[in-house]
Design an enzyme around this catalytic site. Structure first.
Site, short mmCIF file in Angstrom:
data_model
loop_
_atom_site.label_atom_id
_atom_site.label_comp_id
_atom_site.label_asym_id
_atom_site.label_seq_id
_atom_site.Cartn_x
_atom_site.Cartn_y
_atom_site.Cartn_z
CB SER A 108 -0.95 -0.05 1.21
OG SER A 108 -2.00 0.86 1.07
CG MET A 109 2.31 5.33 2.46
SD MET A 109 2.22 6.10 4.10
CE MET A 109 3.43 5.10 5.00
#
Length: 269
Positions: A108-109
Protein backbone atom coordinates in the site's frame (compact mmCIF):
# COMPACT_ATOMS: atom_id res chain seq x y z
CA UNK A 1 8.77 -25.26 -0.58
CA UNK A 2 9.43 -22.56 2.05
CA UNK A 3 11.46 -23.56 5.12
CA UNK A 4 9.60 -24.41 8.30
CA UNK A 5 12.19 -23.11 10.75
CA UNK A 6 11.04 -20.87 13.59
CA UNK A 7 10.90 -17.16 12.90
CA UNK A 8 14.31 -15.52 13.18
CA UNK A 9 14.92 -13.41 16.26
CA UNK A 10 14.12 -9.72 15.78
CA UNK A 11 16.67 -7.23 17.03
CA UNK A 12 14.94 -4.01 18.11
CA UNK A 13 16.49 -0.61 17.64
CA UNK A 14 19.21 0.51 19.99
CA UNK A 15 19.17 4.16 18.91
CA UNK A 16 22.94 4.23 18.42
CA UNK A 17 22.79 4.51 14.64
CA UNK A 18 20.13 5.65 12.14
CA UNK A 19 19.85 2.06 10.86
CA UNK A 20 19.00 0.92 14.40
CA UNK A 21 16.14 3.38 14.58
CA UNK A 22 14.78 2.76 11.11
CA UNK A 23 14.92 -1.01 10.72
CA UNK A 24 13.76 -3.98 12.74
CA UNK A 25 16.18 -6.71 11.71
CA UNK A 26 15.35 -10.40 11.49
CA UNK A 27 18.73 -12.11 11.17
CA UNK A 28 19.23 -14.85 8.61
CA UNK A 29 19.68 -18.39 9.86
CA UNK A 30 22.83 -18.84 7.78
CA UNK A 31 26.16 -17.79 9.37
CA UNK A 32 26.24 -14.88 6.94
CA UNK A 33 23.31 -13.50 4.93
CA UNK A 34 23.62 -13.55 1.15
CA UNK A 35 21.04 -10.82 0.54
CA UNK A 36 18.54 -8.53 2.27
CA UNK A 37 14.82 -8.01 1.87
CA UNK A 38 13.65 -4.57 3.04
CA UNK A 39 9.90 -4.31 3.76
CA UNK A 40 7.79 -1.14 4.02
CA UNK A 41 4.44 -1.19 5.91
CA UNK A 42 1.15 0.40 4.85
CA UNK A 43 -0.34 3.67 6.11
CA UNK A 44 -0.81 3.39 9.85
CA UNK A 45 1.16 0.15 9.78
CA UNK A 46 4.21 -1.04 11.64
CA UNK A 47 7.14 -3.41 11.22
CA UNK A 48 5.03 -6.01 13.05
CA UNK A 49 3.26 -6.78 9.76
CA UNK A 50 6.34 -8.74 8.66
CA UNK A 51 7.21 -10.58 11.87
CA UNK A 52 6.19 -13.99 10.46
CA UNK A 53 7.94 -13.63 7.12
CA UNK A 54 11.40 -14.95 8.04
CA UNK A 55 9.96 -18.43 8.63
CA UNK A 56 9.07 -18.60 4.92
CA UNK A 57 12.31 -17.14 3.53
CA UNK A 58 15.53 -18.94 2.58
CA UNK A 59 18.01 -19.28 5.43
CA UNK A 60 20.46 -16.81 3.88
CA UNK A 61 18.00 -13.89 3.57
CA UNK A 62 18.05 -11.19 6.23
CA UNK A 63 14.76 -9.32 6.54
CA UNK A 64 14.62 -5.65 7.52
CA UNK A 65 11.23 -4.09 8.31
CA UNK A 66 11.02 -0.31 8.16
CA UNK A 67 10.00 1.38 11.40
CA UNK A 68 8.23 4.64 10.61
CA UNK A 69 8.40 7.40 13.27
CA UNK A 70 5.44 8.11 15.50
CA UNK A 71 4.50 4.54 16.44
CA UNK A 72 5.59 1.64 18.68
CA UNK A 73 9.06 2.30 20.13
CA UNK A 74 9.36 5.48 18.01
CA UNK A 75 6.08 6.78 19.41
CA UNK A 76 7.60 9.97 20.81
CA UNK A 77 9.18 10.98 17.50
CA UNK A 78 7.24 13.27 15.16
CA UNK A 79 5.47 11.61 12.25
CA UNK A 80 6.60 12.40 8.71
CA UNK A 81 3.99 13.75 6.30
CA UNK A 82 6.23 14.39 3.28
CA UNK A 83 7.38 11.67 0.88
CA UNK A 84 10.71 13.31 0.09
CA UNK A 85 11.65 13.57 3.76
CA UNK A 86 10.66 9.96 4.47
CA UNK A 87 12.37 8.43 1.43
CA UNK A 88 15.53 10.48 2.01
CA UNK A 89 15.72 9.34 5.64
CA UNK A 90 15.28 5.65 4.81
CA UNK A 91 17.88 5.88 2.04
CA UNK A 92 20.40 7.50 4.37
CA UNK A 93 19.79 4.83 7.01
CA UNK A 94 20.53 2.17 4.37
CA UNK A 95 23.95 3.63 3.54
CA UNK A 96 25.95 1.34 5.89
CA UNK A 97 24.04 -1.73 4.67
CA UNK A 98 25.01 -1.56 1.00
CA UNK A 99 27.42 -4.50 1.01
CA UNK A 100 24.72 -7.08 0.22
CA UNK A 101 22.24 -7.38 -2.67
CA UNK A 102 19.00 -5.67 -1.68
CA UNK A 103 15.36 -6.26 -2.66
CA UNK A 104 12.51 -3.94 -1.65
CA UNK A 105 8.90 -4.86 -0.80
CA UNK A 106 6.19 -2.35 0.02
CA UNK A 107 2.51 -2.76 0.81
CA UNK A 108 0.00 0.00 0.00
CA UNK A 109 1.64 3.31 1.02
CA UNK A 110 4.81 1.30 1.54
CA UNK A 111 4.91 0.54 -2.19
CA UNK A 112 5.22 4.24 -3.01
CA UNK A 113 7.90 4.75 -0.34
CA UNK A 114 9.82 1.70 -1.58
CA UNK A 115 9.69 3.02 -5.16
CA UNK A 116 11.07 6.40 -4.06
CA UNK A 117 13.85 4.70 -2.10
CA UNK A 118 14.66 2.57 -5.15
CA UNK A 119 15.01 5.75 -7.22
CA UNK A 120 17.44 7.20 -4.70
CA UNK A 121 19.47 4.00 -4.51
CA UNK A 122 19.75 3.86 -8.31
CA UNK A 123 20.95 7.46 -8.32
CA UNK A 124 23.75 6.36 -5.99
CA UNK A 125 24.70 3.41 -8.17
CA UNK A 126 23.12 0.93 -5.72
CA UNK A 127 20.38 -0.54 -7.88
CA UNK A 128 18.12 -2.97 -5.98
CA UNK A 129 17.74 -6.48 -7.35
CA UNK A 130 13.98 -6.03 -7.56
CA UNK A 131 11.09 -3.91 -6.34
CA UNK A 132 7.97 -5.72 -5.10
CA UNK A 133 4.87 -3.52 -4.83
CA UNK A 134 1.62 -4.65 -3.24
CA UNK A 135 -1.90 -3.28 -2.95
CA UNK A 136 -1.06 0.04 -4.59
CA UNK A 137 -1.74 1.72 -7.91
CA UNK A 138 1.31 3.05 -9.76
CA UNK A 139 2.19 6.58 -8.57
CA UNK A 140 0.88 8.28 -11.71
CA UNK A 141 -2.42 6.36 -11.50
CA UNK A 142 -3.07 6.54 -7.75
CA UNK A 143 -6.09 8.61 -6.69
CA UNK A 144 -6.22 8.50 -2.88
CA UNK A 145 -9.63 9.15 -1.39
CA UNK A 146 -9.66 12.50 0.43
CA UNK A 147 -10.24 12.35 4.17
CA UNK A 148 -11.32 15.65 5.81
CA UNK A 149 -8.83 17.04 8.32
CA UNK A 150 -9.97 16.49 11.87
CA UNK A 151 -12.65 13.94 10.96
CA UNK A 152 -11.30 10.92 12.79
CA UNK A 153 -14.44 8.85 12.23
CA UNK A 154 -14.17 9.33 8.46
CA UNK A 155 -10.52 8.31 8.58
CA UNK A 156 -11.29 5.13 10.53
CA UNK A 157 -14.16 4.34 8.17
CA UNK A 158 -11.78 4.69 5.23
CA UNK A 159 -9.36 2.22 6.80
CA UNK A 160 -12.14 -0.23 7.63
CA UNK A 161 -13.30 -0.06 4.03
CA UNK A 162 -10.01 -1.62 2.96
CA UNK A 163 -10.45 -4.76 5.06
CA UNK A 164 -10.84 -6.05 8.59
CA UNK A 165 -7.13 -6.40 9.40
CA UNK A 166 -6.61 -4.96 12.93
CA UNK A 167 -9.38 -2.39 12.45
CA UNK A 168 -10.84 -3.41 15.82
CA UNK A 169 -8.06 -1.50 17.61
CA UNK A 170 -9.86 1.74 16.76
CA UNK A 171 -12.76 0.61 18.96
CA UNK A 172 -10.53 0.87 22.05
CA UNK A 173 -10.38 4.54 23.09
CA UNK A 174 -6.86 4.38 24.53
CA UNK A 175 -5.42 2.68 21.44
CA UNK A 176 -7.38 4.91 19.09
CA UNK A 177 -5.81 7.97 20.69
CA UNK A 178 -2.31 6.49 20.29
CA UNK A 179 -2.71 5.25 16.72
CA UNK A 180 -4.66 8.00 14.99
CA UNK A 181 -1.84 10.60 14.78
CA UNK A 182 0.38 8.22 12.77
CA UNK A 183 -2.53 7.13 10.58
CA UNK A 184 -3.49 10.74 9.91
CA UNK A 185 0.12 11.66 9.08
CA UNK A 186 0.45 8.74 6.68
CA UNK A 187 -2.74 9.70 4.87
CA UNK A 188 -1.48 13.26 4.51
CA UNK A 189 1.70 11.87 2.98
CA UNK A 190 -0.25 9.66 0.56
CA UNK A 191 -2.61 12.46 -0.47
CA UNK A 192 0.23 14.90 -1.15
CA UNK A 193 2.22 12.38 -3.22
CA UNK A 194 0.89 12.67 -6.76
CA UNK A 195 3.74 12.62 -9.31
CA UNK A 196 2.27 13.02 -12.78
CA UNK A 197 5.41 11.80 -14.55
CA UNK A 198 7.29 9.48 -12.18
CA UNK A 199 10.79 8.44 -13.19
CA UNK A 200 11.11 4.88 -14.55
CA UNK A 201 13.43 2.48 -12.76
CA UNK A 202 16.11 0.20 -14.17
CA UNK A 203 15.11 -2.19 -11.38
CA UNK A 204 12.62 -4.99 -12.29
CA UNK A 205 9.17 -4.58 -10.71
CA UNK A 206 6.74 -7.25 -9.54
CA UNK A 207 3.26 -6.17 -8.44
CA UNK A 208 0.88 -8.08 -6.19
CA UNK A 209 -2.78 -7.35 -5.60
CA UNK A 210 -5.85 -8.79 -3.88
CA UNK A 211 -8.59 -9.68 -6.36
CA UNK A 212 -11.23 -8.01 -4.18
CA UNK A 213 -9.18 -4.91 -3.35
CA UNK A 214 -11.42 -1.97 -4.22
CA UNK A 215 -8.70 0.60 -3.44
CA UNK A 216 -6.74 -0.08 -6.64
CA UNK A 217 -8.20 -1.36 -9.89
CA UNK A 218 -6.27 -3.97 -11.84
CA UNK A 219 -5.32 -1.54 -14.63
CA UNK A 220 -3.86 0.97 -12.16
CA UNK A 221 -1.70 -1.75 -10.61
CA UNK A 222 -0.59 -2.92 -14.05
CA UNK A 223 0.56 0.67 -14.70
CA UNK A 224 3.65 -0.12 -12.63
CA UNK A 225 4.87 -1.63 -15.91
CA UNK A 226 5.38 1.95 -17.08
CA UNK A 227 8.03 2.40 -14.40
CA UNK A 228 10.49 -0.27 -15.46
CA UNK A 229 12.01 -1.46 -18.73
CA UNK A 230 10.01 -3.65 -21.14
CA UNK A 231 10.02 -7.29 -20.06
CA UNK A 232 10.89 -6.40 -16.45
CA UNK A 233 7.37 -6.27 -15.02
CA UNK A 234 5.29 -9.10 -13.57
CA UNK A 235 1.87 -9.11 -11.93
CA UNK A 236 0.27 -11.68 -9.65
CA UNK A 237 -3.05 -11.56 -7.84
CA UNK A 238 -4.25 -13.40 -4.74
CA UNK A 239 -7.72 -14.01 -3.36
CA UNK A 240 -8.77 -11.40 -0.85
CA UNK A 241 -9.08 -7.69 -0.16
CA UNK A 242 -6.48 -4.99 0.47
CA UNK A 243 -4.92 -7.09 3.24
CA UNK A 244 -4.79 -10.33 1.26
CA UNK A 245 -1.15 -10.69 2.35
CA UNK A 246 -2.17 -11.57 5.92
CA UNK A 247 -4.25 -14.63 5.01
CA UNK A 248 -1.86 -15.62 2.20
CA UNK A 249 1.41 -14.80 3.95
CA UNK A 250 3.13 -18.13 3.34
CA UNK A 251 2.15 -18.27 -0.33
CA UNK A 252 3.13 -14.65 -0.97
CA UNK A 253 6.52 -14.90 0.75
CA UNK A 254 7.26 -18.17 -1.04
CA UNK A 255 6.56 -16.41 -4.33
CA UNK A 256 8.85 -13.54 -3.35
CA UNK A 257 11.58 -15.97 -2.35
CA UNK A 258 11.33 -17.76 -5.70
CA UNK A 259 11.78 -14.47 -7.55
CA UNK A 260 14.68 -13.12 -5.49
CA UNK A 261 17.32 -14.53 -7.82
CA UNK A 262 15.37 -15.07 -11.05
CA UNK A 263 16.92 -11.93 -12.52
CA UNK A 264 20.58 -11.33 -11.76
CA UNK A 265 20.50 -7.56 -12.06
CA UNK A 266 24.01 -7.22 -10.66
CA UNK A 267 25.42 -8.72 -13.84
CA UNK A 268 23.65 -6.16 -16.05
CA UNK A 269 24.99 -2.87 -17.29
Amino acid sequence: MPPTHPTAVAHPASGRHPADRWFRVHRSRAPRPARRLLCFPHAGGTAQLFHGWPAHLPDDVELLAVRYPGRQDRLMEPCITDMTTLADAVTEALAPLSELPLTLFGHSMGSAVAYEVALRLEARGLRPERLFVSGRAAPHRARPAPVPDGDDDALVDTVRGLGAYQSEVYDIPELRELLLPALRADYRLVQSYCPSRPTPLRTPVTAYTGRDDTSCRAETVHAWADLTAPGRFELRSFPGDHFYLVAHEAELVADIAARLTSWDTRAET
